[in-house]
Design an enzyme around this catalytic site. Structure first.
Site, short mmCIF file in Angstrom:
data_model
loop_
_atom_site.label_atom_id
_atom_site.label_comp_id
_atom_site.label_asym_id
_atom_site.label_seq_id
_atom_site.Cartn_x
_atom_site.Cartn_y
_atom_site.Cartn_z
N ARG A 1 37.43 18.70 78.27
CA ARG A 1 37.15 20.15 78.40
C ARG A 1 37.67 20.64 79.75
NH1 ARG A 1 30.89 19.46 77.52
NH2 ARG A 1 31.29 17.33 76.91
N GLY B 1 28.63 8.31 84.31
CA GLY B 1 29.53 7.15 84.27
C GLY B 1 30.50 7.10 85.44
N ILE B 2 31.10 8.24 85.79
CA ILE B 2 32.06 8.25 86.90
C ILE B 2 31.30 8.24 88.23
CG2 ILE B 2 33.89 9.58 88.01
CD1 ILE B 2 34.56 10.74 85.19
N GLY C 1 31.29 14.45 79.91
CA GLY C 1 30.89 15.82 80.25
C GLY C 1 30.52 15.79 81.72
N ARG D 1 17.10 14.22 71.80
CA ARG D 1 17.80 15.07 72.74
C ARG D 1 18.32 16.26 71.94
NH1 ARG D 1 23.04 13.34 76.26
NH2 ARG D 1 23.15 15.21 77.51
N GLU E 1 18.72 9.29 80.64
CA GLU E 1 18.22 10.39 79.82
C GLU E 1 17.29 9.90 78.71
OE1 GLU E 1 22.31 11.03 79.95
OE2 GLU E 1 22.13 13.20 79.85
N ASN F 1 19.88 10.42 70.10
CA ASN F 1 20.81 11.40 70.66
C ASN F 1 21.96 11.51 69.65
OD1 ASN F 1 22.60 12.91 72.13
ND2 ASN F 1 22.79 11.45 73.83
N ASN G 1 29.86 4.77 88.99
CA ASN G 1 30.73 3.59 89.04
C ASN G 1 32.01 3.73 89.84
OD1 ASN G 1 29.24 1.84 87.14
ND2 ASN G 1 29.65 3.52 85.73
P1 ADP Z 1 29.15 10.57 78.58
O1 ADP Z 1 29.27 11.95 79.15
O2 ADP Z 1 29.92 10.38 77.29
O3 ADP Z 1 27.74 10.00 78.55
P2 ADP Z 1 29.54 8.59 80.66
O4 ADP Z 1 28.49 9.12 81.57
O5 ADP Z 1 29.31 7.29 80.00
O6 ADP Z 1 29.98 9.66 79.59
O7 ADP Z 1 30.89 8.49 81.53
C1 ADP Z 1 32.09 8.11 80.96
C2 ADP Z 1 33.16 8.17 82.06
O8 ADP Z 1 32.80 7.26 83.11
C3 ADP Z 1 34.55 7.76 81.58
O9 ADP Z 1 35.52 8.64 82.11
C4 ADP Z 1 34.71 6.39 82.20
O10 ADP Z 1 36.05 6.08 82.46
C5 ADP Z 1 33.96 6.57 83.50
N1 ADP Z 1 33.67 5.28 84.14
C6 ADP Z 1 32.80 4.34 83.75
N2 ADP Z 1 32.88 3.27 84.58
C7 ADP Z 1 33.85 3.55 85.50
C8 ADP Z 1 34.41 2.87 86.63
N3 ADP Z 1 34.00 1.66 86.98
N4 ADP Z 1 35.36 3.50 87.35
C9 ADP Z 1 35.78 4.73 87.00
N5 ADP Z 1 35.29 5.43 85.97
C10 ADP Z 1 34.34 4.85 85.23
#
Ligand code: ADP
Length: 393
Positions: free
Chosen positions: A237, A326-327, A208, A89, A377, A10, A330
């Site tokens: 963005r 990620g958000i 994103g 990707r 992915e 990627n 988590n």
């Molecule tokens: P990308 O789009 O670069 O793949 P990710 O899917 O890894 O990004 O997501 C990154 C986001 O997830 C960041 O804003 C990070 O702060 C958030 N994140 C990861 N773990 C947590 C958590 N435990 N609580 C809040 N936000 C989180």
């Protein structure tokens, strides 16, 4: 013994993420890694499946991409990883590529022609393919497209109300994050095939962010459009932005193309609103003392609420709401705030399930079930690569 491994790449504008999957062992991941800050002070990290570091190297000066592809492939060879294929990707497949494809010189040309549609991503995807083709000419490569999952949208969902000659040129909505949505749908199909046939809204919330409406196992609309700028508030963005703002900035603030591009892709979103960070974790930590961090989170949540209503209307209801990215995977706090805004349509969260990141986080009497499914992915790219090359046994 010879192994049979598929490598997934990627490639982005300042990073390369990669992983190796064992074809003989049900596509189990063997290794993964990343190169970050390629244009400034690169850092390459490789870890095994237990998350233990196998390598971490820092460079004080920029290196080119070819250097790192050679490095990664040499490292794989040193670990008895025998690469039989590479899956990429690729952000944009345009109107013609609705399925993963084996890469040929003609396909490379087609992907280059799409660079103007995704100037910040596509060039790096194509460059990765070309370097690997040159350095490892015998290794077959497969392109997997982030737009492909969305080709099932009804045409009306993808139209802009602009002069039709422009629409015919391909200026329309495409949608992105398709590989993530495809993976999520495949998990529902596997675990709960009946639910997969229903009306599903998936929120991919990462750096994103976008949302997708899935009906009868097909994407029917998405919040991202012609580019990855549309829809939700993202790390850097803005999401939805009245085109009039751009006209105003060009005319009265004399912002040129480069300045606008930088503002839209790198200075807006959570970072722009908070003035602090694009990282949701950081914003959550400081929001009680920093009002702008709270505003950024509130806006992030509000836009999800707003888009949810639009997608639910397009779907004529909703049976299942899924958080990923990620958000989404988590942050119980963001999930909780989003779902509080959606109690009007009968969404109720079970606080404990939500805090524990359980797979189902809604109460049994919630009218819409809410789930958390970690996306993958890389795995879907590895699977596509194996399938396109008929490598699956
Ligand atoms: P990308 O789009 O670069 O793949 P990710 O899917 O890894 O990004 O997501 C990154 C986001 O997830 C960041 O804003 C990070 O702060 C958030 N994140 C990861 N773990 C947590 C958590 N435990 N609580 C809040 N936000 C989180």
């Amino acid at each position: 013994m010879t192994n049979h491994d598929i490598v997934v790449i990627n490639a982005g504008s300042s990073s390369i993420k990669f992983a190796a999957f064992d074809l003989d062992n049900g596509l189990q991941k063997k290794l993964s890694g990343s190169v970050e800050n390629i244009n400034t002070a690169p850092v390459i990290k490789i870890k095994n499946t237990e998350g233990q570091s196998l390598l971490a190297e820092h460079y004080s000066t920029p290196q080119n991409y070819a250097f790192f592809y050679d490095f990664i492939f040499a490292f794989f060879a040193s670990q008895q990883i025998d690469i039989i294929a590479v899956g990429h990707r690729v952000v944009h497949g345009g109107k013609d590529y609705h399925q993963p494809v084996r890469i040929t010189p003609k396909i490379i040309q087609d992907l280059k022609a799409l660079i103007p549609y995704a100037p910040l991503h596509q060039p790096y995807n194509v460059e990765a393919i070309e370097i690997i083709a040159e350095h490892f000419p015998k290794t077959p490569q497969v392109a997997c497209f982030d737009t492909a999952f969305h080709w099932t949208h009804p045409p009306i969902a993808d139209m802009f109300a602009i002069p039709k000659a422009l629409s015919h040129e391909g200026i329309c909505r495409y949608g992105f994050h398709g590989l993530s949505y495809e993976y999520i749908l495949s998990q529902i199909q596997l675990r709960e095939p009946q639910k997969a046939k229903g009306r599903i809204i998936i929120a991919h919330l990462g750096n994103g962010a976008s949302m997708c409406a899935v009906k009868a196992e097909k994407s029917i609309d998405s919040t991202m459009g012609f580019s990855t700028l549309d829809g939700l508030v993202m790390g850097t963005r803005p999401g939805n932005l009245d085109a009039g703002v751009l006209l105003y900035l060009m005319e009265f603030k004399k912002m040129d193309f480069k300045a606008l591009q930088t503002m839209l892709y790198q200075q807006s979103g959570l970072l722009g609103v908070s003035g602090l960070s694009n990282d949701m974790r950081t914003l959550e930590e400081v929001e009680l003392t920093q009002p702008d961090a709270k505003t950024a989170i509130d806006l992030f949540v509000y836009r999800i609420q707003r888009e949810f209503g639009g997608l639910m209307s397009v779907l004529q209801g909703c049976d299942l709401f899924i958080f990923t990215g990620g958000i989404g995977e988590n942050s119980h706090e963001i999930r909780s705030r989003v779902c509080q805004k959606l109690d009007w349509c009968g969404i109720y969260l079970e606080d404990r399930f939500n805090r524990e990141n359980q797979p189902v986080i809604s109460t049994p009497d919630s009218k819409i079930e809410v789930q958390v499914i970690p996306t993958n992915e890389e795995l879907i790219i590895a699977k596509h690569t194996a399938k396109v090359l008929s490598l699956l046994r």
